[in-house]
Design an enzyme around this catalytic site. Structure first.
Site, PDB file in Angstrom:
ATOM      1  N   CYS A  23       0.811  -1.200   0.000  1.00 49.18           N
ATOM      2  CA  CYS A  23       0.000   0.000   0.000  1.00 49.18           C
ATOM      3  C   CYS A  23       0.850   1.257   0.000  1.00 49.18           C
ATOM      4  O   CYS A  23       2.052   1.218   0.224  1.00 49.18           O
ATOM      5  CB  CYS A  23      -0.881   0.055   1.253  1.00 49.18           C
ATOM      6  SG  CYS A  23      -1.743  -1.456   1.636  1.00 49.18           S
ATOM      7  N   ASN A 124       0.652   0.338   5.756  1.00 52.93           N
ATOM      8  CA  ASN A 124       1.508  -0.221   4.705  1.00 52.93           C
ATOM      9  C   ASN A 124       2.409  -1.261   5.349  1.00 52.93           C
ATOM     10  O   ASN A 124       3.144  -0.956   6.290  1.00 52.93           O
ATOM     11  CB  ASN A 124       2.345   0.878   4.052  1.00 52.93           C
ATOM     12  CG  ASN A 124       3.362   0.351   3.043  1.00 52.93           C
ATOM     13  OD1 ASN A 124       4.401   0.948   2.857  1.00 52.93           O
ATOM     14  ND2 ASN A 124       3.061  -0.747   2.392  1.00 52.93           N
ATOM     15  N   GLY A 125       2.341  -2.487   4.875  1.00 51.56           N
ATOM     16  CA  GLY A 125       3.158  -3.557   5.429  1.00 51.56           C
ATOM     17  C   GLY A 125       2.343  -4.819   5.612  1.00 51.56           C
ATOM     18  O   GLY A 125       1.258  -4.972   5.055  1.00 51.56           O
ATOM     19  N   CYS A 255      13.672  -2.406   3.523  1.00 54.20           N
ATOM     20  CA  CYS A 255      13.479  -3.338   2.404  1.00 54.20           C
ATOM     21  C   CYS A 255      14.403  -3.006   1.234  1.00 54.20           C
ATOM     22  O   CYS A 255      14.324  -1.926   0.652  1.00 54.20           O
ATOM     23  CB  CYS A 255      12.025  -3.272   1.953  1.00 54.20           C
ATOM     24  SG  CYS A 255      11.670  -4.229   0.461  1.00 54.20           S
ATOM     25  N   ASP A 364      16.361  -5.548 -17.343  1.00 47.43           N
ATOM     26  CA  ASP A 364      15.118  -5.465 -16.581  1.00 47.43           C
ATOM     27  C   ASP A 364      15.454  -5.524 -15.098  1.00 47.43           C
ATOM     28  O   ASP A 364      16.598  -5.811 -14.720  1.00 47.43           O
ATOM     29  CB  ASP A 364      14.163  -6.591 -16.969  1.00 47.43           C
ATOM     30  CG  ASP A 364      12.703  -6.235 -16.709  1.00 47.43           C
ATOM     31  OD1 ASP A 364      12.443  -5.204 -16.059  1.00 47.43           O
ATOM     32  OD2 ASP A 364      11.808  -6.984 -17.148  1.00 47.43           O
ATOM     33  N   CYS A 452      16.732  -5.474   4.901  1.00 45.75           N
ATOM     34  CA  CYS A 452      16.082  -6.778   4.779  1.00 45.75           C
ATOM     35  C   CYS A 452      16.324  -7.278   3.361  1.00 45.75           C
ATOM     36  O   CYS A 452      15.908  -6.651   2.382  1.00 45.75           O
ATOM     37  CB  CYS A 452      14.579  -6.673   5.042  1.00 45.75           C
ATOM     38  SG  CYS A 452      13.710  -8.243   4.768  1.00 45.75           S
TER      39      CYS A 452
END
Length: 478
Positions: A23, A124-125, A255, A364, A452
């Site tokens: 989100c 968010n998460g 992240c 990519d 992470c």
């Protein structure tokens, strides 16, 4: 009103969707400002983080009003709707579902009654101890099937305790990734999990304050970036300004995939622009996996920054070999069998005069199942490319994410079961090279122990109980 189909506009193959973030969240406390429109534009800037539903909650000081629906931000809100959402503070949310189905009941912000009034929350998460938290609530308390609804209900059910104190007491018991904006009738709150897995930033308006998932959302509403909200920090924002309270020691594990794909290129993370990081990854990719070729082309637009960096470092010219149709991401008309067989050509078409007779390097950002890259390699060969060398600006994605990205399961991830040479054979490329995990990490300028990297190496910073995680864990329990 016609609603979106929930597919991301940049997916080239609906059966091989790119990794999706949970989100985007946005919050604003600004008396005298049109907070609903500020929130609308903030969510518009964060649309890439979630495209299934959108919602805004506002308060003028005495009650909270929430409007939400399925679809894109611009589909859910118009001038007439925003005109009814008046107040001095607001929070907003755009969703991609990582816990609970994509249905209206699970759209955010969530709303619950507290001891002194209402409470609205956007998240968010992804939490990893949701069933444990759910057990703290009386049976039948919630109708939705999201970890966000559980959090909201827990925050709102502590009689005689302020929202700030209830949050400071609850959050140390919550495990997983959560960047939150929430509000009562008078006050805006923001919090980030102790690992800081998902991003959250604080900005200043002339007459108030803004909290958002990315700095790009601050830019679009004219807010000045102040700082990142710290892992384990709770902010309270009202007429007295911004107050900070720590509910846990910071153990930063941001992240790494935000740098690869999730964040906008014009966003800044940990003081470094995402675009600059992605270009640097491309340079490192060229050094790690050099090849003789005539032209470097990106898969638009996900591969563009790294392709620029690869071309710079290799000295091989950069060019546009594929043209993307930006308007086909959300079609309500099912293609005929003939068109369906053309597959990816609905969204990408090769520039034959550019690539015919050329040895190509195609850059990519990631490979999920491999269907998209396989189709691109085939298309380029049919257009006359003599060689197709694929370069990927992330390491092989071999492990699922439990902290807010909807990757495929390990069994569905092509790198979960195949080595690099087997993947090369599967997609039909002449060669295939992934950036090393060390190279990607160094490009961020952050030390490995502050990131992470679980989707690449399987080392999860918060231990996972596999029986109590998953997108439909609450629906299964029900």
């Amino acid at each position: 009103m016609l609603k979106g189909d929930g597919r991301l506009g940049h997916d080239l193959d609906p059966q091989d969707h790119a990794p999706r973030d949970a989100c985007g969240v946005f919050g604003v406390w600004a008396p005298g400002e049109d907070v609903s429109k500020l929130t609308y534009y903030g969510l518009y800037a964060l649309q890439h983080r979630g495209q299934e539903s959108a919602g805004i909650a506002v308060s003028e000081g005495s009650r909270i009003l929430v409007y939400k629906d399925m679809g894109l931000v611009a589909q859910v809100f118009d001038e007439s709707v925003l005109g009814t959402l008046r107040g001095h503070l607001a929070i907003g949310h755009c969703r991609y579902s990582t816990t609970g189905s994509s249905v209206w009941e699970n759209a955010q912000p969530t709303l619950s009654s507290s001891d002194g009034g209402g409470l609205a929350l956007a998240h968010n998460g992804n939490l990893i101890n949701t069933p444990e938290l759910m057990a703290r609530l009386p049976a039948g308390t919630i109708r939705a099937t999201t970890d966000t609804e559980v959090l909201t209900s827990l925050l709102a059910r502590d009689p005689g305790t302020s929202i700030e104190d209830a949050a400071a007491d609850l959050f140390p018991k919550v495990k997983g990734a959560y960047s939150l904006v929430f509000m009562d009738e008078k006050t805006l709150y923001a919090a980030r999990d102790p690992q800081g897995i998902r991003p959250l930033v604080l900005g200043r308006l002339e007459r108030g304050w803004v909290v958002a998932s990315e700095t790009a959302a601050l830019d679009i509403v004219g807010a000045t970036f102040l700082r990142e909200i710290e892992p384990g920090e709770l902010l309270t924002i009202d007429e007295r300004g911004v107050r900070s309270r720590r509910f846990a020691l910071a153990e930063p594990k941001g992240c790494l995939f935000e740098y690869v794909y999730l964040a906008r290129p014009d966003t800044t993370i940990a003081g470094r622009g995402v675009q600059a990081t992605r270009v640097e990854v491309g340079r490192r990719l060229a050094h790690e996996h050099p090849i003789e070729a005539d032209l470097v082309i990106p898969t638009p637009e996900s591969g563009t920054p790294a392709a620029i960096g690869y071309a710079e470092a290799s000295g091989i010219p950069y060019g546009q070999g594929l043209v993307k149709n930006s308007y086909v991401g959300r079609t309500f008309i099912q293609p005929s069998q003939t068109i369906r067989q053309l597959g990816i050509r609905l969204k990408l078409n090769p520039l034959r005069e550019v690539i015919a007779g050329k040895r190509l390097i195609v850059v990519d950002d990631s490979i999920v199942r491999g269907n998209t890259q396989r189709a691109i390699v085939k298309m380029l060969r049919e257009a006359g490319a003599t060689e197709v060398h694929v370069r990927i600006s992330s390491p092989p994605v071999s492990w699922p994410c439990f902290y807010g990205i909807d990757f495929a399961t390990k069994a569905e991830l092509i790198a979960g079961s195949k080595e690099v040479e087997e993947i090369r054979e599967s997609i039909g490329a002449d060669s295939l090279g992934f950036i090393s995990l060390e190279g990607l990490t160094e490009a961020t300028t952050l030390p490995a122990d502050r990131l992470c990297r679980a989707c690449f190496n399987g080392t999860y910073p918060i231990p996972i109980d596999r029986d109590n995680v998953g997108k439909f864990v609450l629906e299964a329990k029900a």
